[in-house]
Design a protein around this motif. Structure first.
Motif, PDB file in Angstrom:
ATOM      1  N   LEU A 285       0.832  -1.204   0.000  1.00 46.93           N
ATOM      2  CA  LEU A 285       0.000   0.000   0.000  1.00 46.93           C
ATOM      3  C   LEU A 285       0.868   1.256   0.000  1.00 46.93           C
ATOM      4  CD1 LEU A 285      -2.788  -1.037   2.541  1.00 46.93           C
ATOM      5  CD2 LEU A 285      -3.133  -0.520   0.120  1.00 46.93           C
ATOM      6  N   GLU A 286       1.899   1.260   0.833  1.00 47.90           N
ATOM      7  CA  GLU A 286       2.769   2.431   0.916  1.00 47.90           C
ATOM      8  C   GLU A 286       3.504   2.665  -0.399  1.00 47.90           C
ATOM      9  OE1 GLU A 286       3.683   2.370   5.732  1.00 47.90           O
ATOM     10  OE2 GLU A 286       4.992   1.246   4.364  1.00 47.90           O
ATOM     11  N   ARG A 287       3.911   1.585  -1.060  1.00 47.11           N
ATOM     12  CA  ARG A 287       4.584   1.731  -2.355  1.00 47.11           C
ATOM     13  C   ARG A 287       3.630   2.205  -3.435  1.00 47.11           C
ATOM     14  NH1 ARG A 287       8.598  -3.623  -2.293  1.00 47.11           N
ATOM     15  NH2 ARG A 287       9.702  -3.027  -0.368  1.00 47.11           N
ATOM     16  N   MET A 288       2.341   1.986  -3.212  1.00 47.75           N
ATOM     17  CA  MET A 288       1.329   2.477  -4.153  1.00 47.75           C
ATOM     18  C   MET A 288       0.907   3.914  -3.850  1.00 47.75           C
ATOM     19  SD  MET A 288      -1.243  -0.746  -4.740  1.00 47.75           S
ATOM     20  CE  MET A 288      -0.890  -1.989  -5.994  1.00 47.75           C
ATOM     21  N   GLY A 289       1.529   4.530  -2.879  1.00 46.23           N
ATOM     22  CA  GLY A 289       1.208   5.916  -2.564  1.00 46.23           C
ATOM     23  C   GLY A 289       0.069   6.091  -1.584  1.00 46.23           C
ATOM     24  N   VAL A 290      -0.303   5.018  -0.889  1.00 46.31           N
ATOM     25  CA  VAL A 290      -1.333   5.096   0.144  1.00 46.31           C
ATOM     26  C   VAL A 290      -0.651   5.365   1.481  1.00 46.31           C
ATOM     27  CG1 VAL A 290      -3.143   3.828   1.380  1.00 46.31           C
ATOM     28  CG2 VAL A 290      -2.862   3.537  -1.101  1.00 46.31           C
ATOM     29  N   LYS A 291      -1.169   6.307   2.242  1.00 45.98           N
ATOM     30  CA  LYS A 291      -0.615   6.617   3.560  1.00 45.98           C
ATOM     31  C   LYS A 291      -1.274   5.717   4.597  1.00 45.98           C
ATOM     32  CE  LYS A 291       0.345  11.466   2.403  1.00 45.98           C
ATOM     33  NZ  LYS A 291       1.805  11.334   2.392  1.00 45.98           N
TER      34      LYS A 291
END
Length: 327
Positions: A285-291
């Motif tokens: 998720l973080e690598r997909m730009g989700v915080k």
């Protein structure tokens, strides 16, 4: 604008709410075709429906699947609201997306529904309802279906696959009810695609695409992933949720190209003592730009259980803080 995507975690905070496993077990032939473990939930449903000895295995006319979904509806119709739904409704956000099929957020009081678009019979690209609670209007997008129309309840891989195809059409600018537009689709470059709407600030003509005004800045719930600050809570984001993961992946590609301006937040609600089970998903998720917004609650060793109400209260506090500081 802000939008909130909530899942079945909120229902599980109410008494007598069945888990996914409980739901499937109770509608299956426990002795003839017990639920298989170790497979995605969407395929567990397919197994209940398609197992050779299942009561629902006759698929010649589709009536058995409707009967199966009616059984699901009966189990979900009695779910009550709770204080955590009240907290969501008091955050100042009026656009809600949900994977839930039930009406617990407005406590099953159908007189609170003041407007709706139920035109779709099976899929839920355009589906929405407006409810009035305490003199405030909220728009709810039940994108996995609504128990009001059992055929729309999205459970198995077959339904998920069909829904994903329509989501892709919408994102690429091909979703239209017009026959002449469908004939042109092969040569179309998606003039109303999400990417072009982001870069060219194109005004989406909802009337031409068979949509109705839902009272928000979102034409479809899909827009929330690209045009709203989206807060996701109460859902495990299992990888079988292929529609959500595809949208997050698509958004990540547009983010990489510099098109995306919105924020997406995920508020996990499992105890931190179990984080090792979820780390690959959280890192992705973080690598997909989700915080990812973490809480501080953990398993209560002395009491031997997880205090989920504390987790939800802390995460709703975190969400409220972010909503209040976002532009």
């Amino acid at each position: 604008m802000d939008a909130i995507l909530y899942g079945n975690g909120f229902n599980l905070l109410s008494e007598n709410c069945p888990s996914w496993q409980d739901l499937l077990t109770n509608i299956s032939d426990k002795d003839q075709s017990p639920i298989l473990n170790g497979i995605p939930p969407t395929l567990q449903y397919e197994q209940v429906y398609l197992a050779p000895h299942s009561s629902f295995s006759n698929i010649s006319d589709g009536k058995d699947e409707t009967r199966l979904k009616e059984a699901v509806k009966r189990r979900l119709s009695a779910i009550k609201s709770n204080e955590f739904y009240d907290r969501l409704l008091n955050l100042g956000v009026t656009s809600f997306l949900t994977t839930n099929y039930d009406h617990a957020i407005y406590d099953n009081l159908e007189n609170r529904v003041i407007d709706k678009n139920y035109a779709e019979k099976i899929y839920s690209i355009k589906r929405w309802k407006k409810v009035n609670i305490n003199n405030l209007d909220y728009t709810i997008f039940q994108f996995h279906g609504d128990i009001t129309n059992v055929r729309s309840i999205m459970l198995g891989l077959d339904h998920y696959g069909g829904a994903l195809a329509r989501i892709q059409d919408y994102v690429k600018g091909y979703f239209s009810e017009k026959i002449e537009d469908k004939k042109k689709r092969a040569n179309s470059e998606g003039e109303l695609s999400i990417a072009k709407r982001l870069t060219s600030k194109i005004e989406f003509d909802s009337i031409n695409y068979g949509f109705t005004d839902n009272g928000t800045q979102l034409v479809s719930w899909i827009d929330a992933f690209f045009f709203a600050n989206l807060h996701i809570i109460g859902i495990t984001l299992d990888f079988s949720e292929i529609d959500i993961w595809w949208l997050l992946s698509r958004r990540a590609r547009l983010l990489k190209n510099g098109y995306i301006k919105n924020q997406v937040y995920y508020y996990p609600t499992f105890p931190m003592s179990e984080i090792h089970c979820h780390l690959p998903k959280l890192r992705l998720l973080e690598r997909m730009g989700v915080k990812v917004i973490y809480h501080k609650q953990t398993l209560d060793i002395e009491k031997g259980y997880t205090d989920y109400p504390k987790i939800y209260n802390e995460q709703i506090d975190n969400m409220e803080r972010l909503i209040n500081i976002l532009p």
